[in-house]
Design a protein around this motif. Structure first.
Motif, mmCIF file in Angstrom:
data_model
loop_
_atom_site.group_PDB
_atom_site.id
_atom_site.type_symbol
_atom_site.label_atom_id
_atom_site.label_comp_id
_atom_site.label_asym_id
_atom_site.label_seq_id
_atom_site.Cartn_x
_atom_site.Cartn_y
_atom_site.Cartn_z
ATOM 1 N N LEU A 187 5.009 2.647 -6.283
ATOM 2 C CA LEU A 187 4.946 3.079 -4.887
ATOM 3 C C LEU A 187 5.044 4.602 -4.826
ATOM 4 C CD1 LEU A 187 4.955 2.246 -1.846
ATOM 5 C CD2 LEU A 187 7.437 2.368 -1.964
ATOM 6 N N PHE A 188 4.039 5.221 -4.221
ATOM 7 C CA PHE A 188 4.055 6.657 -3.978
ATOM 8 C C PHE A 188 4.387 6.887 -2.515
ATOM 9 C CE2 PHE A 188 1.318 6.423 -7.682
ATOM 10 C CZ PHE A 188 1.700 7.534 -8.419
ATOM 11 N N GLU A 189 5.252 7.869 -2.259
ATOM 12 C CA GLU A 189 5.588 8.234 -0.890
ATOM 13 C C GLU A 189 5.326 9.725 -0.707
ATOM 14 O OE1 GLU A 189 8.985 5.236 0.602
ATOM 15 O OE2 GLU A 189 9.678 6.778 -0.781
ATOM 16 N N LEU A 190 4.790 10.060 0.448
ATOM 17 C CA LEU A 190 4.522 11.457 0.767
ATOM 18 C C LEU A 190 5.800 12.090 1.291
ATOM 19 C CD1 LEU A 190 2.474 13.751 1.127
ATOM 20 C CD2 LEU A 190 2.015 12.866 3.398
ATOM 21 N N ILE A 233 -5.010 -2.916 -7.566
ATOM 22 C CA ILE A 233 -5.081 -2.993 -6.114
ATOM 23 C C ILE A 233 -4.310 -1.795 -5.579
ATOM 24 C CG2 ILE A 233 -4.559 -4.355 -4.055
ATOM 25 C CD1 ILE A 233 -4.549 -6.843 -5.898
ATOM 26 N N ILE A 234 -4.989 -0.938 -4.819
ATOM 27 C CA ILE A 234 -4.363 0.252 -4.254
ATOM 28 C C ILE A 234 -4.270 0.046 -2.748
ATOM 29 C CG2 ILE A 234 -4.535 2.742 -3.930
ATOM 30 C CD1 ILE A 234 -6.196 2.825 -6.541
ATOM 31 N N LEU A 235 -3.035 -0.033 -2.245
ATOM 32 C CA LEU A 235 -2.796 -0.257 -0.821
ATOM 33 C C LEU A 235 -2.369 1.060 -0.188
ATOM 34 C CD1 LEU A 235 -0.894 -3.004 -2.244
ATOM 35 C CD2 LEU A 235 -2.143 -3.705 -0.235
ATOM 36 N N ASN A 242 -4.040 -4.340 6.559
ATOM 37 C CA ASN A 242 -2.757 -3.713 6.315
ATOM 38 C C ASN A 242 -1.867 -4.708 5.577
ATOM 39 O OD1 ASN A 242 -0.348 -2.403 6.316
ATOM 40 N ND2 ASN A 242 -0.130 -2.263 8.534
ATOM 41 N N LEU A 243 -1.801 -4.583 4.256
ATOM 42 C CA LEU A 243 -1.016 -5.509 3.431
ATOM 43 C C LEU A 243 0.103 -4.813 2.663
ATOM 44 C CD1 LEU A 243 -3.949 -7.609 1.879
ATOM 45 C CD2 LEU A 243 -2.465 -8.260 3.781
ATOM 46 N N LEU A 244 0.370 -3.544 2.962
ATOM 47 C CA LEU A 244 1.327 -2.769 2.176
ATOM 48 C C LEU A 244 2.714 -3.406 2.139
ATOM 49 C CD1 LEU A 244 1.457 0.306 0.836
ATOM 50 C CD2 LEU A 244 3.105 0.527 2.658
ATOM 51 N N ASP A 245 3.188 -3.946 3.253
ATOM 52 C CA ASP A 245 4.541 -4.492 3.316
ATOM 53 C C ASP A 245 4.636 -5.944 2.878
ATOM 54 O OD1 ASP A 245 5.629 -2.080 4.178
ATOM 55 O OD2 ASP A 245 5.206 -2.528 6.277
ATOM 56 N N SER A 274 4.105 16.841 -0.855
ATOM 57 C CA SER A 274 3.597 16.336 -2.121
ATOM 58 C C SER A 274 3.977 14.864 -2.266
ATOM 59 C CB SER A 274 4.158 17.145 -3.290
ATOM 60 O OG SER A 274 5.564 17.001 -3.350
ATOM 61 N N TRP A 275 3.223 14.165 -3.113
ATOM 62 C CA TRP A 275 3.458 12.743 -3.354
ATOM 63 C C TRP A 275 4.463 12.593 -4.480
ATOM 64 C CZ3 TRP A 275 1.332 9.019 -0.292
ATOM 65 C CH2 TRP A 275 0.281 9.419 0.536
ATOM 66 N N ARG A 276 5.390 11.664 -4.306
ATOM 67 C CA ARG A 276 6.337 11.394 -5.382
ATOM 68 C C ARG A 276 6.380 9.902 -5.637
ATOM 69 N NH1 ARG A 276 11.019 9.559 -2.941
ATOM 70 N NH2 ARG A 276 11.295 10.191 -0.797
ATOM 71 N N LEU A 277 6.595 9.571 -6.893
ATOM 72 C CA LEU A 277 6.700 8.177 -7.301
ATOM 73 C C LEU A 277 8.062 7.679 -6.876
ATOM 74 C CD1 LEU A 277 5.320 5.850 -8.787
ATOM 75 C CD2 LEU A 277 6.324 6.714 -10.886
ATOM 76 N N HIS A 278 8.078 6.635 -6.053
ATOM 77 C CA HIS A 278 9.329 6.069 -5.559
ATOM 78 C C HIS A 278 9.949 5.222 -6.654
ATOM 79 C CE1 HIS A 278 12.189 4.491 -2.674
ATOM 80 N NE2 HIS A 278 11.900 3.268 -3.100
#
Length: 163
Positions: A53-56, A30-32, A147-150, A62-66
């Motif tokens: 979790l990836f954050e821009l 599942i990709i949110l 919107n289910l990310l949180d 660039s995207w980084r893995l949180h």
């Protein structure tokens, strides 16, 4: 996950019910998406295996893995500067969304292969999902405009897989 109560007295195990459940709920990704964050949920048989979790990073674009637990956003307080910064971010994000999602799509494809996902769900804003799907090699089985990310991961699995 509901199962039928069955009893067998045989020399070999009766695995039909287990096979049926696995066919119905295979390894699933599942990709949110939500603006500058992308969360991946790895699930199998309706249970959570892993979350990423990836954050821009807007400074490096660039995207980084949180790493570590998902941090709650601190309250910004009140004031006029907040809304102008928010509007500025929104305009910047919309202008660069396709390019940024194109840069993260190979990472998502690689993780889908590593996890061995047989089914993929994309969840988020319709436009963001389209941009992400256009850049991914793996085809999503379903795109859900929510919107289910949180939300907590098990709630997301219940909402996406069982509904």
């Amino acid at each position: 996950m509901p199962v039928k109560t069955e009893f067998f007295w045989e020399e070999t195990p009766a695995l039909n019910q287990l096979k049926e459940i696995y066919n119905e709920f295979p390894k699933t990704g599942i990709i949110l998406t939500q603006k500058e964050q992308i969360k991946l949920i790895d699930a199998e048989l309706g249970t959570l295996n892993d979350t990423r979790l990836f954050e821009l990073d807007l400074d490096t674009q660039s995207w980084r893995l949180h790493q570590g637990p998902h941090a709650a956003q601190p309250s910004m307080g009140s004031g006029g500067a907040k809304s102008s910064k928010k509007d500025e971010f929104k305009e910047r994000f919309e202008a660069n969304r396709y390019r940024w999602y194109k840069s993260v799509a190979p990472k998502l494809d690689k993780l889908a292969k590593e996890y061995g996902w047989e089914r993929i769900y994309l969840v988020g804003d319709k436009e963001e999902l389209k941009d992400l799907q256009d850049n991914m090699n793996k085809e999503a089985d379903e795109m859900i405009n929510k919107n289910l990310l949180d939300h907590e991961e098990m709630h997301v699995i219940d909402e996406v897989i069982f509904n």
